[in-house]
Design an enzyme around this catalytic site. Sequence first.
Site, PDB file in Angstrom:
ATOM      1  CD  GLU A   1      -1.280   2.251   2.241  1.00 48.70           C
ATOM      2  OE1 GLU A   1      -1.441   3.449   1.938  1.00 48.70           O
ATOM      3  OE2 GLU A   1      -0.655   1.888   3.251  1.00 48.70           O
TER       4      GLU A   1
ATOM      5  CD  GLU B   1      -3.409   4.479  -1.530  1.00 42.75           C
ATOM      6  OE1 GLU B   1      -3.638   5.678  -1.750  1.00 42.75           O
ATOM      7  OE2 GLU B   1      -2.993   4.066  -0.424  1.00 42.75           O
TER       8      GLU B   1
ATOM      9  CG  ASP C   1       0.236   7.054  -1.243  1.00 42.15           C
ATOM     10  OD1 ASP C   1      -0.850   7.491  -1.651  1.00 42.15           O
ATOM     11  OD2 ASP C   1       1.055   7.760  -0.638  1.00 42.15           O
TER      12      ASP C   1
END
Length: 223
Positions: A37, A113, A41
């Site tokens: 994640e 993400e 991002d």
Amino acid sequence: MIEERIGYSFKNRELLKRALTHRSFVKDRKLSNEQLEFLGDAVLELAITEFLISNFPDIDEGKLSKIRAASVNTKTLAAIGRKLKLPEYILVGRSEQKEGIVNNDHIIENTFEAIVGAIYLDGGFEKAKRFVENMLGETVKKIVANGIIFDYKTYLQEITQKAFSCLPEYVIVKEEGEEHNKTFYCDVYINSVKYGSGCGKSKKEAEKNAAREAVKKLEKRDV
């Protein structure tokens, strides 16, 4: 199958499984999707930035930054995650499953993400970028066409009033450079606790960037 929904077939399917694994499902947090994640991002932001520069060369950087923020906020990514039916595939612990956290906007956003990060590791940036463009391209174009600009200062104020019953406080902590070309540094506090920092070529820009960091921190905490 999830791969059909996202339009990408993994060479290493363990990456996909990890992207769908919430930390409550595994004892070792390294086996959860948290690092993916974090990576996703960054990849997502770069992919959207390239998309904006390629498709809207006449829009200045300040507006592009706001459009990007509006394109990758929690509500937008959670809505896309729901269209992909991600809650059906997210792996969580038994108690968390009973609580229904797979339907939480932040959990769906983080999983989306993480999938971006997994695709990046599995197939490289171009594959990840193509996935992001397929998922978000039309949304970005609508934001530009409708003039929708995401205001982090207003959003942070809404969060703090609701969660803390107060307003955020912005403090300019430093100024650098010549009078005609200064850079301002700002911290934002909530109940005397620092939640974000930012810099910019104006005090207003520095405050907005500090608010952005604070919002991201608060969203991770699910305030």
